[in-house]
Scaffold this motif. Structure first.
Motif, PDB file in Angstrom:
ATOM      1  N   LYS A  74       0.851  -1.189   0.000  1.00  0.00           N
ATOM      2  CA  LYS A  74       0.000   0.000   0.000  1.00  0.00           C
ATOM      3  C   LYS A  74       0.891   1.244   0.000  1.00  0.00           C
ATOM      4  O   LYS A  74       2.002   1.239   0.539  1.00  0.00           O
ATOM      5  N   ASP A  93      -4.596   2.111  -1.859  1.00  0.00           N
ATOM      6  CA  ASP A  93      -4.538   0.842  -2.566  1.00  0.00           C
ATOM      7  C   ASP A  93      -4.596   1.185  -4.053  1.00  0.00           C
ATOM      8  O   ASP A  93      -5.660   1.512  -4.585  1.00  0.00           O
ATOM      9  N   GLY A  95      -4.237  -0.611  -6.653  1.00  0.00           N
ATOM     10  CA  GLY A  95      -4.969  -1.557  -7.485  1.00  0.00           C
ATOM     11  C   GLY A  95      -6.460  -1.319  -7.449  1.00  0.00           C
ATOM     12  O   GLY A  95      -7.135  -1.291  -8.489  1.00  0.00           O
ATOM     13  N   LYS A  96      -6.988  -1.113  -6.251  1.00  0.00           N
ATOM     14  CA  LYS A  96      -8.424  -0.882  -6.091  1.00  0.00           C
ATOM     15  C   LYS A  96      -8.798   0.588  -6.269  1.00  0.00           C
ATOM     16  O   LYS A  96      -9.980   0.920  -6.335  1.00  0.00           O
ATOM     17  N   LYS A  97      -7.801   1.458  -6.318  1.00  0.00           N
ATOM     18  CA  LYS A  97      -8.006   2.908  -6.431  1.00  0.00           C
ATOM     19  C   LYS A  97      -8.867   3.436  -5.282  1.00  0.00           C
ATOM     20  O   LYS A  97      -9.854   4.146  -5.471  1.00  0.00           O
ATOM     21  N   THR A  98      -8.456   3.067  -4.082  1.00  0.00           N
ATOM     22  CA  THR A  98      -9.112   3.546  -2.871  1.00  0.00           C
ATOM     23  C   THR A  98      -8.075   4.159  -1.941  1.00  0.00           C
ATOM     24  O   THR A  98      -6.897   3.815  -2.002  1.00  0.00           O
ATOM     25  N   ARG A 100      -7.664   5.898   2.289  1.00  0.00           N
ATOM     26  CA  ARG A 100      -8.288   6.151   3.586  1.00  0.00           C
ATOM     27  C   ARG A 100      -7.307   6.898   4.490  1.00  0.00           C
ATOM     28  O   ARG A 100      -6.087   6.800   4.321  1.00  0.00           O
TER      29      ARG A 100
END
Length: 341
Positions: A74, A93, A95-98, A100
């Motif tokens: 990450k 992330d 890969g997930k395009k998130t 936090r």
């Protein structure tokens, strides 16, 4: 291009916010091609991954910095101008395009991040208050690692690098607000007990990174658009120092530095959403640029992290359009020197 407005940032020392030029907070319009005078070999087009932040209402800015991969793959990113309560450190992330929030406080203006090889914690430079702060890998357990004066003067720490033993090397942009060459390169032992000035009389030093062999340090001076090299003596001191590369940036200025496995330098540019890539002999290899359609709302590329043992690179870019993550294929593989700082 309009200038991004400044607004008071509650809880921060005024000088800390107003003089964050060294990590790219003063804005400027797009510059001429910085590679033209150096005969840049090629252009690498970066592609957008995601927008991480928008301009904060309280501070009137957003400025992403210090991308660094953790052990889980990450990406940690700092937002220099995030106000209290909003994310000052984010975990992404890719890969997930998130993304936090993993850390915030009511005080710091953090301009870089890097994991220590000694204790595995992530270290942040607080430009405004002169502190080095460390966090657990999950963003908890905040500690002040170093605070106070170095040779009679408090630092404005911008970027940092670690040697193999976990000692810190910091670019201290002291004197930036006065426009004076009072900056320094400072070594702090891994216990945070002893600080030593390795170079002084510098013009707003910003980027700092070890070379591929850990023999010496590259560092950039924002207001001189030059990259210098400190050859170390292996005993915590300096053997020699010289100007290595002069960056023909027009109105763009030298920001953070990363180094890949082949020893190539990635010089981020404040004032243009781009990076200049040089080999260790100072030859210009490439210019990394965002697509022209995006460049109007993005004013600085501050830093880059290259996937450890891979060539996928992630560049932090900011401006009135927000704080973004862009990706490109790097000329060589990532190592510690291209992962944070």
């Amino acid at each position: 291009m309009r200038r991004l407005p400044f607004r008071p940032l509650a809880g921060l020392v005024t000088i800390g916010l107003l003089t964050l030029t060294g990590c790219g907070t003063e804005t400027a319009g797009p510059a001429a091609d910085v590679g033209a005078a150096a005969g840049a070999d090629r252009t690498i087009r970066a592609q957008e991954v995601m927008r991480l932040t928008t301009v904060h209402e309280q501070t009137g800015m957003t400025l992403l910095e210090g991308p660094v991969f953790d052990e889980d793959g990450k990406l940690l990113v700092v937002d220099v101008t995030a106000p209290a309560g909003e994310a000052k450190v984010l975990r992404v992330d890719v890969g997930k395009k998130t993304a936090r929030k993993v850390y915030t406080d009511d005080r710091g203006a953090y301009t870089s991040a890097q994991f220590s090889p000694y204790d595995g914690r992530v270290y942040l430079t607080d430009f405004s208050h002169g502190d080095i702060v460390s966090l657990a890998p999950d963003g908890g357990d905040p500690r002040t690692f170093f605070s106070g004066e170095v040779d009679g003067a408090r630092m404005n720490p911008d970027d940092l690098a670690f040697d193999r033993e976990g000692n810190l090397y910091v670019s201290d942009s002291r004197g930036m607000s006065e426009g004076e060459a009072k900056g320094r390169v400072v070594r702090i032992d891994r216990e945070g007990k002893k600080a030593t000035v390795l170079a002084d009389g510098l013009a707003s030093p910003n980027g700092i990174s070890f070379d591929a062999d850990y023999r010496g340090l590259w560092f950039s001076e924002l207001t001189q658009n030059r990259i210098s090299y400190l050859l170390l003596d292996g005993k915590g001191g300096v053997a020699s120092r010289h100007t290595a590369i002069r960056v023909d940036g027009g109105i763009a200025q030298t920001d953070s530095i990363a180094v890949d496995a082949d020893g190539n330098l990635y010089q981020a540019l404040h004032g243009r959403p781009a990076m200049a890539v040089y080999d260790r002999h100072g030859e210009r290899l490439a210019t990394v640029e965002v697509p022209a359609r995006a460049a109007e709302g993005l004013q600085s590329a501050t830093n880059v992290a290259i996937t450890p043992r891979g060539t996928r690179a992630y560049m932090t870019v900011s401006g009135p359009a927000g704080g973004y993550l862009y990706t490109f294929e790097a000329p060589a593989k990532g190592v510690r020197q291209s992962n944070g700082g």
